[in-house]
Design a protein around this motif. Structure first.
Motif, PDB file in Angstrom:
ATOM      1  N   ILE A  50      -7.748  15.274   6.027  1.00  0.00           N
ATOM      2  CA  ILE A  50      -7.413  14.727   4.838  1.00  0.00           C
ATOM      3  C   ILE A  50      -8.731  13.671   4.228  1.00  0.00           C
ATOM      4  N   GLY A  51      -9.388  13.054   5.047  1.00  0.00           N
ATOM      5  CA  GLY A  51     -10.492  12.323   4.521  1.00  0.00           C
ATOM      6  C   GLY A  51     -11.521  13.277   3.944  1.00  0.00           C
ATOM      7  N   MET A  52     -11.671  14.421   4.493  1.00  0.00           N
ATOM      8  CA  MET A  52     -12.941  15.432   3.938  1.00  0.00           C
ATOM      9  C   MET A  52     -12.467  16.210   3.020  1.00  0.00           C
ATOM     10  N   ARG A  53     -10.980  16.496   2.570  1.00  0.00           N
ATOM     11  CA  ARG A  53     -10.896  17.486   1.477  1.00  0.00           C
ATOM     12  C   ARG A  53     -10.896  16.767   0.203  1.00  0.00           C
ATOM     13  N   SER A  54     -11.367  15.740   0.032  1.00  0.00           N
ATOM     14  CA  SER A  54     -11.442  15.003  -1.182  1.00  0.00           C
ATOM     15  C   SER A  54     -12.658  14.307  -1.244  1.00  0.00           C
ATOM     16  N   ARG A  55     -13.308  14.199  -2.624  1.00  0.00           N
ATOM     17  CA  ARG A  55     -14.528  13.495  -2.682  1.00  0.00           C
ATOM     18  C   ARG A  55     -14.339  11.976  -2.895  1.00  0.00           C
ATOM     19  N   THR A  56     -13.231  11.513  -3.406  1.00  0.00           N
ATOM     20  CA  THR A  56     -13.151  10.118  -3.880  1.00  0.00           C
ATOM     21  C   THR A  56     -12.074   9.292  -2.932  1.00  0.00           C
ATOM     22  N   GLY A  57     -12.168   8.084  -3.011  1.00  0.00           N
ATOM     23  CA  GLY A  57     -10.947   7.389  -2.598  1.00  0.00           C
ATOM     24  C   GLY A  57      -9.886   7.603  -3.138  1.00  0.00           C
ATOM     25  N   ALA A  58      -9.723   7.485  -4.600  1.00  0.00           N
ATOM     26  CA  ALA A  58      -8.655   7.897  -5.337  1.00  0.00           C
ATOM     27  C   ALA A  58      -8.157   9.261  -4.963  1.00  0.00           C
ATOM     28  N   GLY A  59      -8.906  10.172  -4.788  1.00  0.00           N
ATOM     29  CA  GLY A  59      -8.497  11.620  -4.100  1.00  0.00           C
ATOM     30  C   GLY A  59      -7.657  11.577  -3.002  1.00  0.00           C
ATOM     31  N   VAL A  60      -8.371  10.914  -1.982  1.00  0.00           N
ATOM     32  CA  VAL A  60      -7.648  10.813  -0.675  1.00  0.00           C
ATOM     33  C   VAL A  60      -6.441   9.832  -0.660  1.00  0.00           C
ATOM     34  N   VAL A  61      -6.110   9.069  -1.481  1.00  0.00           N
ATOM     35  CA  VAL A  61      -4.917   8.458  -1.679  1.00  0.00           C
ATOM     36  C   VAL A  61      -3.786   9.630  -1.917  1.00  0.00           C
ATOM     37  N   SER A  78       2.335   2.783   6.333  1.00  0.00           N
ATOM     38  CA  SER A  78       1.183   2.465   7.086  1.00  0.00           C
ATOM     39  C   SER A  78       0.641   3.845   7.330  1.00  0.00           C
ATOM     40  N   ASN A  79       1.372   4.968   7.978  1.00  0.00           N
ATOM     41  CA  ASN A  79       0.639   6.351   8.093  1.00  0.00           C
ATOM     42  C   ASN A  79      -0.203   6.684   6.804  1.00  0.00           C
ATOM     43  N   VAL A  80       0.329   6.446   5.671  1.00  0.00           N
ATOM     44  CA  VAL A  80      -0.446   6.897   4.555  1.00  0.00           C
ATOM     45  C   VAL A  80      -1.693   6.346   4.201  1.00  0.00           C
ATOM     46  N   LEU A  81      -1.555   4.968   4.502  1.00  0.00           N
ATOM     47  CA  LEU A  81      -2.683   4.259   4.122  1.00  0.00           C
ATOM     48  C   LEU A  81      -3.712   4.133   4.982  1.00  0.00           C
ATOM     49  N   MET A  82      -3.405   4.356   6.131  1.00  0.00           N
ATOM     50  CA  MET A  82      -4.521   4.417   7.184  1.00  0.00           C
ATOM     51  C   MET A  82      -5.917   5.349   6.942  1.00  0.00           C
ATOM     52  N   PRO A  83      -5.720   6.511   6.346  1.00  0.00           N
ATOM     53  CA  PRO A  83      -7.014   7.095   5.971  1.00  0.00           C
ATOM     54  C   PRO A  83      -7.608   6.420   4.664  1.00  0.00           C
ATOM     55  N   VAL A  84      -6.833   5.985   3.806  1.00  0.00           N
ATOM     56  CA  VAL A  84      -7.225   5.228   2.693  1.00  0.00           C
ATOM     57  C   VAL A  84      -7.989   4.242   2.872  1.00  0.00           C
ATOM     58  N   ILE A  85      -7.639   3.481   4.078  1.00  0.00           N
ATOM     59  CA  ILE A  85      -8.409   2.213   4.201  1.00  0.00           C
ATOM     60  C   ILE A  85      -9.548   2.761   4.948  1.00  0.00           C
ATOM     61  N   PHE A 106       0.092  -3.892  -5.105  1.00  0.00           N
ATOM     62  CA  PHE A 106      -0.100  -4.916  -4.287  1.00  0.00           C
ATOM     63  C   PHE A 106      -1.195  -4.758  -3.262  1.00  0.00           C
ATOM     64  N   GLY A 107      -2.153  -3.838  -3.407  1.00  0.00           N
ATOM     65  CA  GLY A 107      -3.192  -3.477  -2.522  1.00  0.00           C
ATOM     66  C   GLY A 107      -2.886  -2.883  -1.425  1.00  0.00           C
ATOM     67  N   PRO A 108      -3.638  -2.123  -0.882  1.00  0.00           N
ATOM     68  CA  PRO A 108      -3.270  -1.649   0.592  1.00  0.00           C
ATOM     69  C   PRO A 108      -2.973  -2.410   1.662  1.00  0.00           C
ATOM     70  N   ALA A 109      -4.018  -3.490   1.586  1.00  0.00           N
ATOM     71  CA  ALA A 109      -3.907  -4.332   2.994  1.00  0.00           C
ATOM     72  C   ALA A 109      -2.454  -4.927   2.997  1.00  0.00           C
TER      73      ALA A 109
END
Length: 447
Positions: free
Chosen positions: A374-385, A153-160, A110-113
């Motif tokens: 969490i945002g720093m321990r992966s190189r990509t957006g997919a990895g952060v998810v 929402s907790n999970v998707l905040m760093p993703v967004i 559905f998309g993160p938003a």
């Protein structure tokens, strides 16, 4: 808000870099050749995402801290024992673990938003229904609905943040962490006096927070259609959609490997131990102070002091963390504050109440630090998810027994000595695994 230097943030990619399965530019980022109208639309999108992040963060804790302030009244009215009340304080991490793991799948579809928008709507519905419950089961069900929305929402905040602001991870993580701390502290401090002003009915005191949740739905509505341009798993935009098949295949291949990463496990354990302390604090600290002779209204304010410490520090700590290769020293400093606070709470809960509240508030800033890592321990957006879902779900599973165990120990020991000793003892492994999670490496290096 000024951008942070990209050389200091190992997770950031230049917006013009093209890699398989990754975006050529984050949604809303201006690129060369954009028309003025398109540039304005892109700036509007980023502004809307910023407002949405802040309002969403404001609603990620009031459902919990408002209940903590009135737990005694709710327990008495619904005839809950100490053990059942402990179960009630364990419901948040249980819901976060169970429903948080579904966030990546929902975001792909559905998309993160759209998922965050639905999450805010679920929080609103749960807060409306909870005061209408006539018994413990209904109250728990309504609470679980609100907590379901909080979980995804907790999970998707760093993703967004990673997706829309790849070069400002520290700043934007700090911004929404600060808003989260503000919502947490205001709900803790205002619930008791507001309930008294509205006639003393706890149902009204808890229900008014639904109005704040309703506001948080609005900014995400125009962003729902953004799912075709930005899906966190594929990492594509309209400009880079040709790479989506390659990105999806890469994600499908790499997804199981997150469990092979020692850093991912260390981050999950760190998240779990800090969440244990946070939910014990939010659920039981007002009662600890009340049992030591502190008035109910003052106990709520003390909890608010603990939570409000996260307002300035949640903005400073992520920015500081992104400027350090190893976040271990920050982990240790926060852990030592927690040890000092629990020691004081054990020895003189009422005598030094304000000092202990401040120290525990500083210690609770492990949460924005964990989100930043969490945002720093992966190189990509997919990895952060994947890492966000894994670390938070594992972490919240670890945290489930804590509040329940505190309730059982309190009921059967007849005092707070053993529960507080447990809380303080957990700070030691928290510092150990946090130091391991803070090392300068990514999950891709290990998997």
């Amino acid at each position: 808000m000024p951008d942070e230097p990209k050389t200091l943030d190992p997770t950031a990619r230049p917006a013009t870099t093209t890699v398989p399965g990754a975006a050529t530019a984050p949604p809303g980022a201006a690129v060369a050749g954009d028309s003025p109208a398109r540039a304005r639309a892109q700036r509007w999108t980023l502004g809307l995402v910023t407002v949405g992040l802040v309002l969403a963060a404001l609603n990620l804790r009031p459902a919990i801290t408002s209940l903590g302030a009135l737990l005694e009244e709710v327990s008495a009215d619904l005839h809950m024992s100490g053990t059942v009340a402990g179960v009630l304080t364990s419901v948040p991490p249980l819901c976060f673990a169970v429903f948080g793991i579904t966030a990546p799948r929902l975001a792909r579809r559905f998309g993160p938003a759209a998922v965050v928008c639905a999450g805010m709507a679920a929080i609103f519905a749960g807060l409306v229904l909870r005061p209408l419950a006539g018994g413990t089961v209904g109250f728990l069900a309504a609470s679980a609905l609100a907590l379901m929305g909080i979980a995804v929402s907790n999970v998707l905040m760093p993703v967004i943040v990673k997706r829309y602001f790849p070069d400002r991870i520290g700043s934007m993580t700090g911004l929404y962490s600060m808003a989260l701390a503000l919502g947490t502290s205001v709900a803790a401090a205002a619930t008791v006096p507001m309930t008294a002003a509205l006639g003393g009915d706890w149902r009204i005191g808890l229900g008014v927070w639904a109005a704040v949740a309703a506001l948080a739905v609005l900014p995400w509505l125009p962003l729902i259609r953004d799912r075709d341009r930005a899906t966190p798993e594929s990492g594509t935009t309209a400009a880079g959609s040709a790479t989506s098949a390659t990105g999806a295949a890469a994600v499908a291949t790499a997804a199981p490997r997150i469990t092979r990463s020692r850093t991912a496990w260390a981050l999950g354990c760190y998240f779990g131990l800090q969440a244990t302390g946070a939910y014990i604090t939010m659920g039981w600290m007002p009662q600890i102070f009340r049992d030591s002779g502190v008035p109910a209204s003052t106990a709520g304010v003390l909890l608010a002091v603990t939570m409000v410490m996260g307002v300035p520090l949640a903005f400073v700590i992520p920015r500081l963390a992104t400027r350090m290769k190893n976040q271990g020293p920050i982990v240790v400093a926060l852990g030592l504050c927690g040890l000092a606070g629990y020691t004081g709470l054990f020895l003189a809960p009422a005598g030094g109440a304000w000092v202990w509240a401040v120290l525990l508030g500083v210690s609770n800033c492990s949460f924005p630090l964990a989100l930043t890592m969490i945002g720093m321990r992966s190189r990509t957006g997919a990895g952060v998810v994947r890492l966000s879902a894994f670390a938070q779900s594992v972490g919240y599973l670890i945290s489930i027994p804590g509040p329940l165990l505190v309730g059982v120990l309190y009921q059967h020991s007849g005092g707070w000595g053993l529960p507080i000793a447990l809380m303080g003892g957990l700070m030691v492994p928290q510092m150990i695994v946090g130091t391991l999670a803070g090392r300068d490496r990514t999950v891709e290096d290990e998997s």
